[in-house]
Design a protein around this motif. Structure first.
Motif, short mmCIF file in Angstrom:
data_model
loop_
_atom_site.label_atom_id
_atom_site.label_comp_id
_atom_site.label_asym_id
_atom_site.label_seq_id
_atom_site.Cartn_x
_atom_site.Cartn_y
_atom_site.Cartn_z
N VAL A 72 0.86 -1.54 -0.02
CA VAL A 72 -0.38 0.18 -0.40
C VAL A 72 1.24 1.22 -0.02
N ILE A 73 1.91 1.29 0.84
CA ILE A 73 3.04 2.29 0.37
C ILE A 73 3.21 2.57 -0.95
N VAL A 74 4.24 1.66 -1.01
CA VAL A 74 5.00 1.98 -2.12
C VAL A 74 3.50 1.88 -3.21
N GLY A 75 2.39 1.22 -3.58
CA GLY A 75 1.47 1.59 -4.44
C GLY A 75 0.95 3.07 -4.49
N ILE A 76 1.08 4.22 -2.60
CA ILE A 76 0.79 5.29 -2.52
C ILE A 76 1.75 6.32 -3.59
N VAL A 77 3.09 5.83 -3.13
CA VAL A 77 4.13 6.81 -3.82
C VAL A 77 4.26 7.02 -4.78
N MET A 78 3.99 5.29 -5.81
CA MET A 78 3.45 5.29 -7.38
C MET A 78 2.60 6.35 -8.15
N TRP A 79 1.66 6.01 -7.77
CA TRP A 79 0.34 6.73 -7.91
C TRP A 79 0.56 8.34 -7.84
N ARG A 80 0.99 9.01 -6.55
CA ARG A 80 1.70 10.51 -6.82
C ARG A 80 2.43 10.34 -7.98
N GLY A 81 3.47 9.94 -7.42
CA GLY A 81 4.81 10.18 -8.34
C GLY A 81 3.53 10.00 -9.78
N ARG A 82 2.80 9.00 -10.69
CA ARG A 82 2.74 9.34 -12.06
C ARG A 82 2.31 9.96 -11.60
N ALA A 91 10.56 4.87 -8.36
CA ALA A 91 11.16 4.14 -7.63
C ALA A 91 11.97 4.61 -6.77
N LEU A 92 12.94 5.60 -6.81
CA LEU A 92 13.85 5.90 -6.00
C LEU A 92 12.70 6.99 -4.98
N ASP A 93 11.78 7.07 -5.27
CA ASP A 93 10.66 8.08 -4.40
C ASP A 93 10.12 6.80 -3.46
N ALA A 94 9.78 5.54 -4.21
CA ALA A 94 9.45 4.34 -3.45
C ALA A 94 10.70 4.17 -2.52
N ALA A 95 11.66 3.97 -2.82
CA ALA A 95 12.39 3.65 -2.11
C ALA A 95 13.20 4.69 -1.05
N LEU A 96 12.78 5.35 -1.38
CA LEU A 96 13.31 6.38 -0.05
C LEU A 96 12.18 6.32 0.82
N THR A 97 10.72 6.48 0.86
CA THR A 97 9.74 6.41 1.92
C THR A 97 9.64 4.84 2.62
N VAL A 98 9.65 3.59 1.44
CA VAL A 98 9.99 2.94 2.29
C VAL A 98 11.00 2.77 3.41
N ALA A 99 12.25 3.24 3.22
CA ALA A 99 13.51 3.32 3.90
C ALA A 99 12.62 4.15 4.81
N GLY A 100 12.46 4.92 4.90
CA GLY A 100 12.31 5.99 5.95
C GLY A 100 10.94 5.47 7.19
N ALA A 101 9.37 4.77 6.32
CA ALA A 101 8.78 3.89 7.68
C ALA A 101 9.91 2.93 7.82
#
Length: 241
Positions: free
Chosen positions: A24-34, A42-52
């Motif tokens: 869900v976290i990765v999906g939200i980041v990808m949706w916002r990025g699109r 991919a980098l945005d998702a990696a950074l978000t997951v790393a922060g969580a």
């Protein structure tokens, strides 16, 4: 992570919930990025997951340390003890075994031991081992965040990334070995304070250090060398432009 329990379905559901939450976290980041037309999803998702990941690691580590230092009872998992008052477990292999699955041998080299009112010295040893283990758990997220942030700045092969990888290799080696040694010392000290009692006594001193610690340290060091070489190539290329 690990999930366990008496009911396999419950354990699998907890694992599925963790994976679903991550998705869900990765999906939200990808949706916002699109929606924003980002080219670094991919980098945005990696950074978000790393922060969580880092946030959860800090919360869990803090909770563990508070429990270790303040709880009246503490449980030592798989502590090396023996039952001196118990009947010995012998292994027999009769010829007339039934066709159904049958236990012919059983033994144990450890047990979960709960001890109340441990000294502060034993608690500090145990807390130190837990802290180093938490550092190991949070390190991949910290490195991932460093690399992703540098890539988003357009400096994937920066000196900060190389430095982080080399430092990470050292941290893995020191924290991995230190956690194993401190955990063994903590268990030995705790058992020495409370045992022998109730027909149970310590059996041996055991230090466990996973081979993956050494492999991970070597891998991070090698990756740091690769990034260092990339940094030199990038500098030479920029000088030609």
């Amino acid at each position: 992570m690990s999930a366990g329990g008496k009911d396999p379905l419950v354990a699998l559901l907890w694992l599925a919930a963790f994976v679903a939450g991550l998705a869900v976290i990765v999906g939200i980041v990808m949706w916002r990025g699109r929606r924003k037309g980002s080219r670094t999803i991919a980098l945005d998702a990696a950074l978000t997951v790393a922060g969580a990941w880092l946030f959860l690691a800090v919360v869990v580590a803090g909770a563990q340390l508070i429990q270790t230092l303040t709880s009246v009872e503490l449980t030592l998992t798989d502590a090396p003890v023996i039952w001196t008052a118990a009947e010995p477990l012998t292994c027999t292999h009769p010829d007339d075994l039934p066709d159904a699955p049958t236990v012919t041998c059983a033994s144990t080299s450890g047990a979960d031991v709960t001890i109340a009112n441990l000294s502060m010295g034993a608690r500090l040893l145990l807390a130190s081992a837990q802290l180093l283990t938490a550092v190991l758990g949070a390190l991949p997220a910290a490195l991932l965040a460093t690399i992703a942030a540098a890539a988003l700045r357009g400096a994937a092969f920066s000196r900060s990334v190389v430095r982080a990888l080399y430092i990470g290799a050292g941290v893995v080696l020191v924290a991995g070995i230190g956690a194993g040694v401190l955990q063994a010392l903590a268990v030995s000290a705790a058992l020495g304070e409370a045992l022998p009692a109730h027909g149970i006594e310590p059996s041996f001193f055991r230090v466990t250090i996973e081979p993956l610690i050494f492999v991970s340290a070597l891998a991070l060091g090698a990756l740091g060398s690769v990034f260092q070489h990339g940094t030199a190539l990038q500098r030479d290329t920029e000088g030609l432009v």
